[in-house]
Design an enzyme around this catalytic site. Structure first.
Site, PDB file in Angstrom:
ATOM      1  N   HIS A  17       0.840  -1.196   0.000  1.00 35.19           N
ATOM      2  CA  HIS A  17       0.000   0.000   0.000  1.00 35.19           C
ATOM      3  C   HIS A  17       0.881   1.254   0.000  1.00 35.19           C
ATOM      4  O   HIS A  17       1.113   1.848  -1.054  1.00 35.19           O
ATOM      5  CB  HIS A  17      -0.931  -0.063   1.216  1.00 35.19           C
ATOM      6  CG  HIS A  17      -2.034   0.935   1.235  1.00 35.19           C
ATOM      7  ND1 HIS A  17      -2.290   1.817   0.210  1.00 35.19           N
ATOM      8  CD2 HIS A  17      -2.978   1.197   2.179  1.00 35.19           C
ATOM      9  CE1 HIS A  17      -3.336   2.566   0.522  1.00 35.19           C
ATOM     10  NE2 HIS A  17      -3.762   2.211   1.720  1.00 35.19           N
ATOM     11  N   HIS A  65      -1.988  -0.680 -11.492  1.00 35.34           N
ATOM     12  CA  HIS A  65      -2.891  -0.289 -10.402  1.00 35.34           C
ATOM     13  C   HIS A  65      -4.152  -1.125 -10.489  1.00 35.34           C
ATOM     14  O   HIS A  65      -4.600  -1.456 -11.585  1.00 35.34           O
ATOM     15  CB  HIS A  65      -3.254   1.200 -10.522  1.00 35.34           C
ATOM     16  CG  HIS A  65      -3.815   1.777  -9.274  1.00 35.34           C
ATOM     17  ND1 HIS A  65      -5.142   1.672  -8.948  1.00 35.34           N
ATOM     18  CD2 HIS A  65      -3.221   2.443  -8.252  1.00 35.34           C
ATOM     19  CE1 HIS A  65      -5.339   2.271  -7.783  1.00 35.34           C
ATOM     20  NE2 HIS A  65      -4.196   2.740  -7.342  1.00 35.34           N
ATOM     21  N   ASP A 111       3.227   6.342  -7.268  1.00 37.18           N
ATOM     22  CA  ASP A 111       4.514   6.107  -6.597  1.00 37.18           C
ATOM     23  C   ASP A 111       5.717   6.166  -7.523  1.00 37.18           C
ATOM     24  O   ASP A 111       6.856   6.118  -7.057  1.00 37.18           O
ATOM     25  CB  ASP A 111       4.490   4.733  -5.912  1.00 37.18           C
ATOM     26  CG  ASP A 111       3.573   4.749  -4.701  1.00 37.18           C
ATOM     27  OD1 ASP A 111       3.647   5.733  -3.957  1.00 37.18           O
ATOM     28  OD2 ASP A 111       2.799   3.807  -4.517  1.00 37.18           O
TER      29      ASP A 111
HETATM   30  N1  CMC Z   1       5.205  -5.109 -13.469  1.00 33.53           N
HETATM   31  C1  CMC Z   1       5.048  -6.172 -14.284  1.00 33.53           C
HETATM   32  N2  CMC Z   1       3.878  -6.784 -14.509  1.00 33.53           N
HETATM   33  C2  CMC Z   1       2.813  -6.332 -13.866  1.00 33.53           C
HETATM   34  C3  CMC Z   1       2.888  -5.220 -12.990  1.00 33.53           C
HETATM   35  C4  CMC Z   1       4.141  -4.604 -12.813  1.00 33.53           C
HETATM   36  N3  CMC Z   1       4.267  -3.550 -11.994  1.00 33.53           N
HETATM   37  N4  CMC Z   1       1.662  -4.964 -12.484  1.00 33.53           N
HETATM   38  C5  CMC Z   1       0.842  -5.874 -13.014  1.00 33.53           C
HETATM   39  N5  CMC Z   1       1.534  -6.701 -13.846  1.00 33.53           N
HETATM   40  C6  CMC Z   1       0.954  -7.780 -14.675  1.00 33.53           C
HETATM   41  C7  CMC Z   1       0.450  -8.920 -13.831  1.00 33.53           C
HETATM   42  O1  CMC Z   1       1.463  -9.884 -13.637  1.00 33.53           O
HETATM   43  C8  CMC Z   1      -0.687  -9.427 -14.671  1.00 33.53           C
HETATM   44  O2  CMC Z   1      -0.131 -10.165 -15.743  1.00 33.53           O
HETATM   45  P1  CMC Z   1      -0.929 -11.457 -16.347  1.00 33.53           P
HETATM   46  O3  CMC Z   1      -2.316 -10.971 -16.669  1.00 33.53           O
HETATM   47  O4  CMC Z   1      -0.150 -11.873 -17.532  1.00 33.53           O
HETATM   48  O5  CMC Z   1      -0.911 -12.464 -15.238  1.00 33.53           O
HETATM   49  C9  CMC Z   1      -1.263  -8.167 -15.319  1.00 33.53           C
HETATM   50  O6  CMC Z   1      -0.182  -7.232 -15.325  1.00 33.53           O
HETATM   51  C10 CMC Z   1      -2.459  -7.548 -14.619  1.00 33.53           C
HETATM   52  O7  CMC Z   1      -2.135  -7.155 -13.301  1.00 33.53           O
HETATM   53  P2  CMC Z   1      -3.143  -7.450 -12.089  1.00 33.53           P
HETATM   54  O8  CMC Z   1      -2.774  -8.768 -11.532  1.00 33.53           O
HETATM   55  O9  CMC Z   1      -4.566  -7.272 -12.532  1.00 33.53           O
HETATM   56  O10 CMC Z   1      -2.805  -6.282 -11.073  1.00 33.53           O
HETATM   57  P3  CMC Z   1      -3.430  -6.138  -9.592  1.00 33.53           P
HETATM   58  O11 CMC Z   1      -4.620  -5.263  -9.667  1.00 33.53           O
HETATM   59  O12 CMC Z   1      -3.621  -7.458  -8.928  1.00 33.53           O
HETATM   60  O13 CMC Z   1      -2.237  -5.414  -8.857  1.00 33.53           O
HETATM   61  C11 CMC Z   1      -0.653  -3.738  -8.314  1.00 33.53           C
HETATM   62  C12 CMC Z   1      -2.057  -4.030  -8.871  1.00 33.53           C
HETATM   63  C13 CMC Z   1      -0.521  -2.242  -8.095  1.00 33.53           C
HETATM   64  C14 CMC Z   1      -0.483  -4.461  -6.940  1.00 33.53           C
HETATM   65  C15 CMC Z   1       0.400  -4.257  -9.332  1.00 33.53           C
HETATM   66  O14 CMC Z   1       0.227  -3.583 -10.557  1.00 33.53           O
HETATM   67  C16 CMC Z   1       1.819  -4.105  -8.824  1.00 33.53           C
HETATM   68  O15 CMC Z   1       2.326  -4.994  -8.113  1.00 33.53           O
HETATM   69  N6  CMC Z   1       2.510  -2.957  -9.159  1.00 33.53           N
HETATM   70  C17 CMC Z   1       3.823  -2.682  -8.629  1.00 33.53           C
HETATM   71  C18 CMC Z   1       3.727  -2.156  -7.180  1.00 33.53           C
HETATM   72  C19 CMC Z   1       3.206  -0.719  -7.124  1.00 33.53           C
HETATM   73  O16 CMC Z   1       3.647   0.141  -7.874  1.00 33.53           O
HETATM   74  N7  CMC Z   1       2.282  -0.471  -6.174  1.00 33.53           N
HETATM   75  C20 CMC Z   1       1.717   0.885  -5.972  1.00 33.53           C
HETATM   76  C21 CMC Z   1       0.237   0.923  -6.134  1.00 33.53           C
HETATM   77  S1  CMC Z   1      -0.375   2.621  -6.200  1.00 33.53           S
HETATM   78  C22 CMC Z   1      -0.269   3.184  -4.513  1.00 33.53           C
HETATM   79  C23 CMC Z   1      -1.469   2.875  -3.664  1.00 33.53           C
HETATM   80  O17 CMC Z   1      -2.579   3.315  -4.010  1.00 33.53           O
HETATM   81  O18 CMC Z   1      -1.303   2.190  -2.619  1.00 33.53           O
END
Ligand code: CMC
Length: 429
Positions: A268, A307, A363
Site C-alpha cells: 500500500h 494499479h 509512486d
Molecule cells: N510489473 C510487471 N507486470 C505487472 C505489474 C508490474 N508492476 N503490475 C501488473 N503486472 C501484470 C500482472 O502480472 C498481470 O499479468 P498477467 O495478466 O499476464 O498475469 C497483469 O499485469 C495484470 O495485473 P493485475 O494482476 O490485474 O494487477 P493487480 O490489480 O492485482 O495489482 C498492483 C495491482 C498495483 C499491486 C500491481 O500492478 C503491482 O504490483 N505494481 C507494482 C507495485 C506498485 O507500484 N504499487 C503501488 C500501487 S499505487 C499506490 C497505492 O494506491 O497504494
C-alpha cells in the site's frame, strides 16, 4: 432500456427471482432469499479482497480507472493540485463544498492551534527504541492519543467530532516529525503557528539552531501539492480499515491507528521506496532494455507501474511528473530521473505493458521527489499518512452518518472439518 432489475434462475430448484439493480449493483442481501429448502441459510456471494463488491455508497471521491479520472467531491485532482491548498482541500473532502473565505480562515485557525501535543505524548515517544521506524512510532502514538482525549468517544456528537478532526489533522504532522527526529536522536522542534501547514511540517523536521525556520517556498508548495494528491482515494486498503474499525464505534484515534497500520504495508504505502531501489539496481540508462526484458520474463516487477483501479495513466502521476521538474530545478536533478524517464518511455511502447494496461502510478516519481527534498526513505509512508488523514476521517464520518451501515462483519464459507470429539493427548498421533 429495460427494467432496472436482474432475473436469476436457480438451476438447483428451477425457481426464478427478480432483484432490483441500483447504481449498477444488486444488494448482496437480496441473494439470501435464494434457498434450496426452508432451513437453507440462503445464497451468499464470495468475493475475497472485495474485487467486485461495493462496501458503501459514498459522495467523497470519484475514480474512473479506465479514463484516468480522480475527483474529490466532483473537483478534478489536476485543478485542486494547481489552485487549491491542502487545508482547503481537506475542508472540501470533509465538508463536501469548497469553503468561503471566512470558513477557510476559521478552519485554518483551528488546525493551526491544535498542532501542539501533550508533553506526556512526547515522553511516550521517547520510550521507542532509537532505531524505531517512524511509521511504527506513528501507529502507536496516534492510538495513544485516544487515552489523552477520552471525550473522543462521543462520536455521535457533531461538535465533538469536529474537535477531534482538528486535532487529528493538526497533530499527525507533529507526531510524524517527532518520530523522525527521535529516530535521529535529535531534539524535537515545536510547531510554529506562523507557518503554513506544509511549512510548519518542514520546520518540525528540519529546524536546527536558527531562531526562526524559513521554509523554501518551492519545496513548501510542492509538499502541499503532494498532500493534496494523497488526500483521499476512495475505498483503498487503509480507508477500508478506517471504516471497518470505526464501525465498532471506537474513538477516531484508535481507528486512525488502524488505518495508519494498513498504510504501513509494502503493498500500500511502501511502493515509492521500492521504485527507488529498482532504479538504483538498474544503475544507468543503457541498462533499461535489459531490465524490461527481465520484467517480461517475470523475473522482476516494474515497481510504480500498474494499479488495481487505474487502467490508464494515474492522474496523480501526471501532476507529480511536472512537480518533479520544478523540484529538481531547485535542488538539482536526481540522477535516477534519467533512468526513470527512459524506463517509462520504453515500457509505454512495449506490447507487454500496453496489452496489460500498465501505466505509471502515483509512486513512480514520488520517491525521487521526496529524496530530492531531503526526506529519508523511512519518512515516505509517514508523508502519505499525513496527506491521507482528512480522507480517512471523511470516510469514517460518512460511515457513521450512513443509516445503512452497521458494524462491519463479513460472512465466510466454512471449509474446515465437521464436528468431531475431543481426543485426549495420550491418544493423539
Ligand atoms: N510489473 C510487471 N507486470 C505487472 C505489474 C508490474 N508492476 N503490475 C501488473 N503486472 C501484470 C500482472 O502480472 C498481470 O499479468 P498477467 O495478466 O499476464 O498475469 C497483469 O499485469 C495484470 O495485473 P493485475 O494482476 O490485474 O494487477 P493487480 O490489480 O492485482 O495489482 C498492483 C495491482 C498495483 C499491486 C500491481 O500492478 C503491482 O504490483 N505494481 C507494482 C507495485 C506498485 O507500484 N504499487 C503501488 C500501487 S499505487 C499506490 C497505492 O494506491 O497504494
Amino acid at each position: 432500456m429495460g427494467k432496472e432489475t436482474l432475473t436469476i434462475t436457480d438451476n438447483r430448484t428451477g425457481k426464478t427471482y427478480e432483484v432490483p439493480i441500483e447504481h449498477g449493483a444488486i444488494r448482496g442481501m437480496d441473494l439470501r432469499q435464494i434457498k434450496v429448502s426452508e432451513d437453507d441459510f440462503g445464497l451468499m456471494s464470495y468475493d475475497p479482497a472485495f474485487m467486485n463488491t461495493a462496501s458503501c455508497k459514498s459522495t467523497i471521491t470519484f475514480i474512473d480507472g479506465e479514463k484516468g479520472i480522480l475527483q474529490y467531491r466532483g473537483y478534478p485532482i489536476e485543478q485542486l493540485a494547481e489552485r487549491s491548498t491542502f487545508l482547503e482541500t481537506a475542508f472540501l473532502i470533509l465538508h463536501g463544498e469548497l469553503p468561503t473565505r471566512a470558513q477557510l480562515d476559521e478552519w485554518t485557525y483551528h488546525i493551526t492551534h491544535h498542532t501542539m501535543i501533550h508533553e506526556n505524548i512526547k515522553k511516550f515517544m521517547d520510550g521507542f527504541h532509537y532505531d524505531a521506524h517512524p511509521m511504527g512510532i506513528l501507529v502507536g502514538t496516534v492510538g495513544a492519543l485516544s487515552t489523552f482525549y477520552p471525550d473522543a468517544k462521543n462520536i455521535m456528537d457533531p461538535a465533538n467530532r469536529e474537535k477531534q478532526i482538528y486535532r487529528l489533522i493538526a497533530k499527525m504532522p507533529t507526531m510524524a516529525a517527532f518520530a523522525y527526529r527521535h529516530s535521529l536522536g535529535m531534539p524535537y522542534a515545536y510547531p510554529d503557528n506562523d507557518l503554513t501547514f506544509a511549512g510548519n511540517f518542514l520546520n518540525m523536521l528540519f529546524k536546527m539552531t536558527e531562531m526562526k525556520y524559513k521554509p523554501n517556498p518551492v519545496l513548501e508548495r510542492a509538499l502541499d501539492v503532494l498532500f493534496i494528491l494523497h488526500a483521499d482515494h476512495e475505498q483503498n486498503c487503509s480507508a477500508n480499515a478506517m471504516r471497518s474499525v470505526g464501525s465498532s464505534h471506537v474513538d477516531p484515534y484508535s481507528a486512525v491507528a488502524a488505518a495508519t497500520a494498513a498504510l504501513y504495508g509494502p503493498l500500500h504505502g511502501g511502493a515509492n521506496e521500492a521504485v527507488l531501489r529498482m532504479l538504483r539496481e538498474i544503475g544507468s540508462k543503457d541498462k533499461v532494455p535489459e531490465f524490461v526484458k527481465k520484467v517480461k520474463a517475470r523475473e522482476a516487477l516494474l515497481m510504480g507501474f500498474g494499479h488495481r483501479v487505474y487502467k490508464s495513466y494515474d492522474p496523480r502521476a501526471k501532476v507529480i511528473k511536472n512537480l518533479a521538474y520544478q523540484i529538481f530545478q531547485e535542488r538539482g536533478t536526481n540522477p535516477l530521473l534519467e533512468i526513470a524517464i527512459e524506463l517509462e518511455r520504453i515500457a509505454l511502447q512495449d506490447e507487454f505493458f500496453v496489452k496489460r494496461k500498465l501505466y505509471p502510478n502515483v509512486d513512480y516519481y514520488t520517491g525521487m521527489i521526496y529524496e530530492a527534498m531531503g526526506f529519508p526513505v523511512e519518512v515516505f509512508p509517514v508523508l502519505f499518512a499525513i496527506g491521507r488523514t482528512p480522507g480517512w476521517i471523511a470516510q469514517w464520518q460518512e460511515m457513521l452518518l450512513d443509516s445503512e451501515q452497521k458494524i462491519a462483519r463479513p460472512r465466510q464459507l466454512y471449509v474446515g472439518s465437521g464436528k468431531r470429539d475431543y481426543v485426549p493427548i495420550e491418544q493423539r498421533r
